[in-house]
Design an enzyme around this catalytic site. Sequence first.
Site, PDB file in Angstrom:
ATOM      1  N   ARG A 225      39.956  58.834  38.512  1.00 13.27           N
ATOM      2  CA  ARG A 225      39.027  58.464  39.582  1.00 13.27           C
ATOM      3  C   ARG A 225      39.462  59.059  40.920  1.00 13.27           C
ATOM      4  NH1 ARG A 225      36.935  52.262  38.205  1.00 13.27           N
ATOM      5  NH2 ARG A 225      36.076  52.816  36.164  1.00 13.27           N
TER       6      ARG A 225
ATOM      7  N   ARG B  29      41.135  52.590  26.370  1.00 10.00           N
ATOM      8  CA  ARG B  29      40.313  51.388  26.371  1.00 10.00           C
ATOM      9  C   ARG B  29      39.051  51.596  25.551  1.00 10.00           C
ATOM     10  NH1 ARG B  29      41.075  49.174  32.605  1.00 10.00           N
ATOM     11  NH2 ARG B  29      43.365  49.284  32.535  1.00 10.00           N
TER      12      ARG B  29
ATOM     13  N   ARG C 257      34.127  56.116  33.608  1.00 12.13           N
ATOM     14  CA  ARG C 257      34.524  55.137  32.599  1.00 12.13           C
ATOM     15  C   ARG C 257      34.824  55.862  31.291  1.00 12.13           C
ATOM     16  NH1 ARG C 257      34.078  49.822  32.975  1.00 12.13           N
ATOM     17  NH2 ARG C 257      32.782  50.087  34.826  1.00 12.13           N
TER      18      ARG C 257
ATOM     19  N   SER D 295      43.500  48.146  41.287  1.00 15.02           N
ATOM     20  CA  SER D 295      43.386  46.708  41.203  1.00 15.02           C
ATOM     21  C   SER D 295      44.802  46.176  41.306  1.00 15.02           C
ATOM     22  CB  SER D 295      42.753  46.347  39.859  1.00 15.02           C
ATOM     23  OG  SER D 295      42.321  45.021  39.850  1.00 15.02           O
TER      24      SER D 295
ATOM     25  N   GLU E 274      35.833  51.165  42.327  1.00 14.38           N
ATOM     26  CA  GLU E 274      37.205  50.703  42.139  1.00 14.38           C
ATOM     27  C   GLU E 274      38.137  51.853  41.743  1.00 14.38           C
ATOM     28  OE1 GLU E 274      37.554  47.691  39.121  1.00 14.38           O
ATOM     29  OE2 GLU E 274      39.720  48.028  38.936  1.00 14.38           O
TER      30      GLU E 274
END
Length: 427
Positions: free
Chosen positions: A392, A264, A279, A354, A351
């Site tokens: 994560r 990303r 991130r 999702s 998070e």
Amino acid sequence: MGVRMIDPKLLKKDPDLIRASLARRRMPVDLGALVSKDESRRQIQKEGDELRGNHKRRSEEMARAMRMKANTDTLRAELRTLSTRISELEERQRAADSAFEAEALLIPNLLLPDVPDGGPPEENPVVSVQGEKPAFDFQPKPHWEIGESLGILDFERAAKISRARFTALLGAGARLERALISFMMDLHASRGYTEIWPPFLVNAAAMRGTGQLPKFSEDLFKCEGQDLWLVPTAEVPVTNFHAGEILPADRLPLRYAAYTPCFRAEAGAAGKDTRGMIRQHQFDKVELVKFCRPEESEAELESLRRDAEEVLRRLGLPYRVVVLRSGDTGFASAKTYDIEVWLPGQTAYREISSCSTFTDFQARRAMIRHRAKSGETALVHTLNGSALAVGRTLIALLENGQRSDGSVALPSALHPYLGGLTEISKP
RNA sequence: GGAGAGGUGGCCGAGUGGCCGAAGGCAAUCGCCUGCUAAGCGAUUGAACGCUUAAUAGGUGUUCCGGGGGUUCGAAUCCCCCCCUCUCCGCCA
């Protein structure tokens, strides 16, 4: 032809329903222009259909005349004129179609009615809190400090060979990442998901199918000079795996589990989460993807969420589940649960998964259908959820398992995957 | 990367300029027949978009033979470009 996004029939019949959903998303979009583009596109098709029908009938006359060796000069001239008019009209039709489609592809999915209303300043409602937060008799550290002092995370060298937002894992860290992938995949495979190892580069059609393109190209990495993009999530290759297919109804729901690295660009995230491994431009993720009948999708979302939670439960990590408010729900999603893991080093829930239902939004774009009992074809519903974001998860294990001497205890569920390693301590 | 062969409906496969959305076969569905089953007989069975409609019922029009362009009054059929599959060679993990 080939116009796929929100349901064009709904746009024609009940645009207010779409307007209401957009308003809930806090997206002020003027549908008027789109509606009139749709009208003109249909009008041109109608004219074209008539002209083509005319041409077809006159051509058949032509064929008959040729067989009878009759004089065809007048007819031929007439057909030539008709043919020219048709090409002109088809040119206009192409323009009208793409004008409509370009705009229609930017309309987000309709929200489910039970998605709570609200936007970003408000918190997303917590629907479940699970697990015990660990109690520390010392000040818990953030994962980057734990990882660097254990010598298992290396941010500086990763930045040297790539750039910021890349991390190298070393020794027990690399081993743990690999163990987590295997552990998660084994778990899902044992619970009815088919493993799939897809390509990690996909074409633009696939990106369009799941909704990343055309709107979010700046979030993606693209191979220069080629129609190949690095996957931002396994959702893209796995959902598009069945693009253009009519799935046999008796095989639904289809459930897949896939590991992929995810790439990303994080274009809008400058300054956010700059420390540590939260991130990244590249991270590992195990993703669950489902294809089901429309009437099953809400129940499948609940079970998807449970399957993602199961990973955290087995790892003994405390977490909570929130349901995203209307203004927070992603472009392609109709309803999303976020699962947030407790990070004591940051005293925050972050998070880690999702889980979303996309209703028929992706299915319409990617033309994924099934044959209903009545015999006709109908769009399927697609769903997906992370189970889990591996990087994560590793962070959460470091922060929750840390001890005062700087070592980290690892949960027993992982021991079989770690070749005897039960903790990570300083060398 | 080089040489060759090929891409047609759920599958196999015919079709080298109009009568082709497409023969034939298989499969499937429905019916007939037969104690049951099989066999046999008959019928049906692609998709998208538009118009019509309360209707995703029915009716109707257009489009679709890997994708895109071209030739022609007319293309599954002829020409060009691209993609994909297979075989051989080269290269490579």
